[in-house]
Design a protein around this motif. Structure first.
Motif, PDB file in Angstrom:
ATOM      1  N   LEU A   1       6.919  -3.599 -16.298  1.00  0.00           N
ATOM      2  CA  LEU A   1       7.057  -2.162 -16.050  1.00  0.00           C
ATOM      3  C   LEU A   1       6.890  -1.375 -17.354  1.00  0.00           C
ATOM      4  CD1 LEU A   1      10.102  -2.073 -13.556  1.00  0.00           C
ATOM      5  CD2 LEU A   1       7.695  -1.685 -13.016  1.00  0.00           C
ATOM      6  N   LYS A   2       7.553  -1.856 -18.386  1.00  0.00           N
ATOM      7  CA  LYS A   2       7.496  -1.161 -19.673  1.00  0.00           C
ATOM      8  C   LYS A   2       6.042  -1.094 -20.192  1.00  0.00           C
ATOM      9  CE  LYS A   2       7.927  -3.067 -23.547  1.00  0.00           C
ATOM     10  NZ  LYS A   2       6.991  -3.460 -24.659  1.00  0.00           N
TER      11      LYS A   2
ATOM     12  N   LEU B   1       6.172   5.249 -12.245  1.00  0.00           N
ATOM     13  CA  LEU B   1       7.022   4.075 -12.004  1.00  0.00           C
ATOM     14  C   LEU B   1       6.734   3.454 -10.632  1.00  0.00           C
ATOM     15  CD1 LEU B   1      10.702   4.536 -13.216  1.00  0.00           C
ATOM     16  CD2 LEU B   1       9.116   2.662 -13.685  1.00  0.00           C
ATOM     17  N   GLU B   2       6.440   4.325  -9.655  1.00  0.00           N
ATOM     18  CA  GLU B   2       6.093   3.816  -8.330  1.00  0.00           C
ATOM     19  C   GLU B   2       4.876   2.908  -8.415  1.00  0.00           C
ATOM     20  OE1 GLU B   2       7.502   4.290  -5.423  1.00  0.00           O
ATOM     21  OE2 GLU B   2       9.016   5.800  -5.912  1.00  0.00           O
ATOM     22  N   ARG B   3       3.937   3.371  -9.156  1.00  0.00           N
ATOM     23  CA  ARG B   3       2.725   2.554  -9.307  1.00  0.00           C
ATOM     24  C   ARG B   3       3.019   1.288 -10.105  1.00  0.00           C
ATOM     25  NH1 ARG B   3      -1.399   7.453 -10.861  1.00  0.00           N
ATOM     26  NH2 ARG B   3      -1.424   8.443  -8.821  1.00  0.00           N
ATOM     27  N   ALA B   4       3.862   1.483 -11.117  1.00  0.00           N
ATOM     28  CA  ALA B   4       4.212   0.306 -11.912  1.00  0.00           C
ATOM     29  C   ALA B   4       4.903  -0.737 -11.049  1.00  0.00           C
ATOM     30  CB  ALA B   4       5.112   0.717 -13.075  1.00  0.00           C
ATOM     31  N   LEU B   5       5.719  -0.225 -10.150  1.00  0.00           N
ATOM     32  CA  LEU B   5       6.465  -1.138  -9.279  1.00  0.00           C
ATOM     33  C   LEU B   5       5.514  -1.947  -8.394  1.00  0.00           C
ATOM     34  CD1 LEU B   5       9.498  -1.559  -9.022  1.00  0.00           C
ATOM     35  CD2 LEU B   5       9.507   0.020  -7.100  1.00  0.00           C
ATOM     36  N   SER B   6       4.418  -1.303  -8.017  1.00  0.00           N
ATOM     37  CA  SER B   6       3.478  -2.003  -7.139  1.00  0.00           C
ATOM     38  C   SER B   6       2.736  -3.119  -7.879  1.00  0.00           C
ATOM     39  CB  SER B   6       2.480  -1.003  -6.551  1.00  0.00           C
ATOM     40  OG  SER B   6       1.659  -0.494  -7.587  1.00  0.00           O
ATOM     41  N   GLN B   7       2.896  -3.111  -9.206  1.00  0.00           N
ATOM     42  CA  GLN B   7       2.271  -4.181  -9.981  1.00  0.00           C
ATOM     43  C   GLN B   7       3.069  -5.484  -9.892  1.00  0.00           C
ATOM     44  OE1 GLN B   7      -0.735  -3.410 -11.624  1.00  0.00           O
ATOM     45  NE2 GLN B   7      -0.380  -1.515 -10.469  1.00  0.00           N
TER      46      GLN B   7
ATOM     47  N   GLN C   1       0.849  -1.186   0.000  1.00  0.00           N
ATOM     48  CA  GLN C   1       0.000   0.000   0.000  1.00  0.00           C
ATOM     49  C   GLN C   1       0.885   1.236   0.000  1.00  0.00           C
ATOM     50  OE1 GLN C   1      -3.436   0.142  -0.021  1.00  0.00           O
ATOM     51  NE2 GLN C   1      -3.487  -2.087  -0.262  1.00  0.00           N
ATOM     52  N   TYR C   2       1.082   1.770  -1.156  1.00  0.00           N
ATOM     53  CA  TYR C   2       1.892   2.983  -1.225  1.00  0.00           C
ATOM     54  C   TYR C   2       1.073   4.182  -0.779  1.00  0.00           C
ATOM     55  CZ  TYR C   2       5.777   0.819  -3.648  1.00  0.00           C
ATOM     56  OH  TYR C   2       6.854   0.044  -3.964  1.00  0.00           O
ATOM     57  N   THR C   3       1.723   5.004  -0.015  1.00  0.00           N
ATOM     58  CA  THR C   3       1.064   6.243   0.386  1.00  0.00           C
ATOM     59  C   THR C   3       1.082   7.201  -0.804  1.00  0.00           C
ATOM     60  OG1 THR C   3       2.165   5.876   2.484  1.00  0.00           O
ATOM     61  CG2 THR C   3       0.987   7.946   2.216  1.00  0.00           C
ATOM     62  N   GLU C   4      -0.081   7.696  -1.125  1.00  0.00           N
ATOM     63  CA  GLU C   4      -0.143   8.628  -2.243  1.00  0.00           C
ATOM     64  C   GLU C   4       0.575   9.920  -1.887  1.00  0.00           C
ATOM     65  OE1 GLU C   4      -1.331   8.812  -5.417  1.00  0.00           O
ATOM     66  OE2 GLU C   4      -1.538   6.621  -5.363  1.00  0.00           O
TER      67      GLU C   4
END
Lengths: 283, 160
Positions: B149-150, B99-105, B77-80
């Motif tokens: 990511l890409k 990228l942060e969001r991509a990383l959470s994938q 759960q990333y803090t927005e």
């Protein structure tokens, strides 16, 4: 070789920094021939993450460790202490032995006082010390003083001797008519002075063997000092006074010798080595 | 390693370790715990760890703990973060945030691999040692993660 089938692997390896120079060159040439793939390559390059250096771990100091204070276990020191003590004892004993070995040793076997001296005059002893004879003090006492070389171990170590005799030789040389007859005479006394009745002898310091380091001349000086009679005021028999004098004489000598040994020790430093550790004892 | 080596490690690697743990676990408090525990383990094992291997050791401990934490707590759960105000190009969101969001994938393991690769510049074989995977596995997982990511970046660009 880079192909349309494997170019993606090459691009990813490039992004991971895993291509060597030749492979990199090959990839660049391939992309140059396929410009439509450039955007894809750019997209892959964008997947490379960059660390946010503004993100830091606060209070890093809490993670640091301090050097522990050096503590030396008591157990070790106890054994060191015991070892040092034993060695110091041995060292002192050796020093003392060497010191005494170079001097004449007078061993006082017994210092005795005869309660019944008045009733039992002891002629030979009276001859031995004419000065005292002049004062009409009968000589009860006696210390068997020997040069160490002449000492007879059997006598010196016999604790319970209370029969004392004087050498014939001494009796002959110590004539009452001579003035200061003993000044130049080496003390080679005797083993033992004779008293007629052993039962009448009262031993003040019974069976106590005192070892002192004295020279014959010193003995003579001490004898002369005795003339002052520091115990004259004591309300005791003259014979006991004489015994006290002899005792005093011996104690004085011993104290003197102990002082000289102590002075020697003050100038001496003992160094003990335990492996790499070195302990220096200064006195 | 000696005390001074350990303290040097703290000064040099506490921040990178924290970033790695934070990106892995997605939680600052968890990341601080991971860093603290990692250094504590290093301190306890300092007799066995050579100074030049200390960094890898720290990341190894942090990797395991972060992955374990993530698996225990479930999805990240990333803090927005607040939007950039006054951005000159509001229609093109910051690549970093994307990228942060991509990383959470990514799954926790792939994420850790990408972080070790990009943040710390480790080679495949080094990452293999830290994560206790084979070098081939590392390569395969990393390539798969890159593609994910890409694709995410491309899809976002397409949407925008």
């Amino acid at each position: 070789m880079v192909t349309l089938e494997n170019y993606e692997e090459y691009i990813i390896s490039y992004v991971d920094g895993a291509l060597n120079a030749a492979e990199l060159q090959e990839l660049e040439a391939f992309i140059a021939h396929h410009p439509e793939l450039r955007s894809e390559m750019s997209a892959y390059e964008n997947t490379r993450l960059m660390p946010d250096t503004s993100m830091i771990y606060a209070n890093k100091e809490a993670l640091l460790k301090q050097a522990p204070k050096r503590t030396i276990s008591l157990g070790n020191w106890r054994s060191y202490g015991v070892a040092a003590g034993i060695i110091a004892l041995i060292g002192t004993a050796i020093l003392l032995w060497q010191h005494t070995n170079n001097n004449h040793v007078a061993t006082i076997v017994n210092v005795t006082i005869n309660k019944n001296t008045a009733q039992a005059p002891v002629g030979p002893i009276a001859h031995e010390n004419p000065i005292k004879k002049d004062k009409a003090i009968q000589q009860p006492v006696i210390a068997a003083v020997n040069h160490r070389k002449q000492a007879r171990p059997g006598i010196a170590s016999a604790p319970g001797i209370n029969r004392l005799t004087v050498n014939d030789h001494q009796n002959n040389t110590a004539q009452p008519s001579q003035e200061k007859p003993e000044v130049n005479k080496p003390v080679e006394i005797a083993r033992i002075t004779a008293l007629p009745e052993p039962k009448t002898i009262d031993t003040i310091s019974p069976a106590k063997v005192l070892t002192a380091v004295i020279t014959p001349n010193e003995t003579m000086v001490a004898d002369k000092q005795d003339e002052k009679d520091p115990f004259a005021w004591l309300p005791i028999d003259d014979t006991k006074k004489q015994g006290l004098k002899d005792l005093k004489k011996t104690v004085d000598k011993t104290v003197k010798e102990v002082r000289s040994v102590t002075n020697n020790l003050k100038e001496t430093a003992l160094v003990f080595k335990f492996g790499k550790k070195e302990i220096t004892l200064n006195f | 390693m000696e005390l001074k080596d350990y303290n040097s490690c703290v000064q040099e690697w506490a921040d990178p370790l924290f970033r790695f743990a934070y990106k892995c676990s997605g939680n600052e408090e968890d990341a601080r715990d991971v860093v603290q525990n990692s250094f504590e383990v290093l301190w306890q094992k300092r007799q066995e760890v050579y100074a030049d291997k200390a960094k890898a050791f720290l990341f190894q401990v942090a990797y395991r703990q972060s992955v374990d934490l993530f698996r225990k707590k479930g999805r990240i759960q990333y803090t927005e973060q607040p939007e950039f105000s006054g951005s000159s190009n509001p229609g093109n969101p910051d690549l970093k945030r994307v990228l942060e969001r991509a990383l959470s994938q990514l799954d926790e393991q792939s994420r850790a691999l990408v972080l070790l690769k990009d943040y710390e510049g480790y080679h495949y074989d080094e990452i293999a040692q830290i994560t206790n995977l084979s070098e081939t596995q590392v390569k395969v997982y990393l390539h798969r993660a890159r593609k994910t990511l890409k694709n995410y970046l491309v899809s976002v660009e397409n949407i925008l």
